[in-house]
Design a protein around this motif. Sequence first.
Motif, PDB file in Angstrom:
ATOM      1  N   TRP A   1       0.844  -1.208   0.000  1.00 11.29           N
ATOM      2  CA  TRP A   1       0.000   0.000   0.000  1.00 11.29           C
ATOM      3  C   TRP A   1       0.872   1.248   0.000  1.00 11.29           C
ATOM      4  CZ3 TRP A   1       0.161   3.787   3.758  1.00 11.29           C
ATOM      5  CH2 TRP A   1      -0.750   4.824   3.604  1.00 11.29           C
TER       6      TRP A   1
ATOM      7  N   ARG B   1       2.354   2.061  -3.377  1.00 10.84           N
ATOM      8  CA  ARG B   1       1.381   2.538  -4.360  1.00 10.84           C
ATOM      9  C   ARG B   1       0.831   3.916  -4.022  1.00 10.84           C
ATOM     10  NH1 ARG B   1      -0.768  -2.706  -3.586  1.00 10.84           N
ATOM     11  NH2 ARG B   1      -2.455  -1.762  -2.372  1.00 10.84           N
ATOM     12  N   SER B   2       0.838   4.258  -2.761  1.00 10.49           N
ATOM     13  CA  SER B   2       0.172   5.473  -2.307  1.00 10.49           C
ATOM     14  C   SER B   2       0.908   6.735  -2.743  1.00 10.49           C
ATOM     15  CB  SER B   2       0.057   5.460  -0.779  1.00 10.49           C
ATOM     16  OG  SER B   2      -0.457   6.692  -0.314  1.00 10.49           O
TER      17      SER B   2
END
Length: 240
Positions: free
Chosen positions: A221, A224-225
Amino acid sequence: MFVLVPHTDPKSPAIPVRTGHEGDDRADAGVYINSYFETRLSHDENRSKVWKHLCEYLSRWIAPDADVLELGAGWCDFANHVRARRVVAMDLDATVERAAASHVTPVVGDCTDLSAFEDGSFDVVFASNLLEHLVRPDASRLLGEARRVLRPGGRLMLLQPNFRLNPGRYFDDFTHVSIFTDQSLHDYLVSEGFTVEKVMPRFLPLTMKSRGSKLTFLVPWYLRSPVKPLAGQMLLVAAR
């Protein structure tokens, strides 16, 4: 991190190496800095879990049939998890020999001297948190050697602390001697003959030494964030 001793693993081909700098007869040859691994790079089982996710992310720049060289490999976190045809892990400290997985060829040696490897023998050269430990002439030698051992179109991948993001903690590591930002490292690579393909100024937190270090399942996460709290490390990918 980087004195060369013969590699004796019977499963791997012999690699010609030298034993340290000329005239170096120290008893601690094969040791980067006394107690460095205990104070700054102690073993952490969570690090391996993090690097599994990181190597999955980095695989977009690394073909499965690539020949890969990791410099300053330390615990071989990248080398042990990257998917490639051949992986060589090199470090000044002999820790690399006991840390390397069975499919990885460990070499104890000076990363500014890659004379053990032929021209154009790798598709990827990777280093994590390495250049900041080198004075500029040594860093330039390393980059020049990396260009030499890369095949045409091969990639240099550097994961580095970004001084711009966390200057207050940059020198918490007492072996840091050089400062780099995403802009200065980009320009430095260009000056050394590389073409920079990707710059990610905010890539990872500066350190794993935090209460959140066990939350390794959040790494995909985080990568990707667009919002990266505590980011302190950058990633640059450059072509030969």
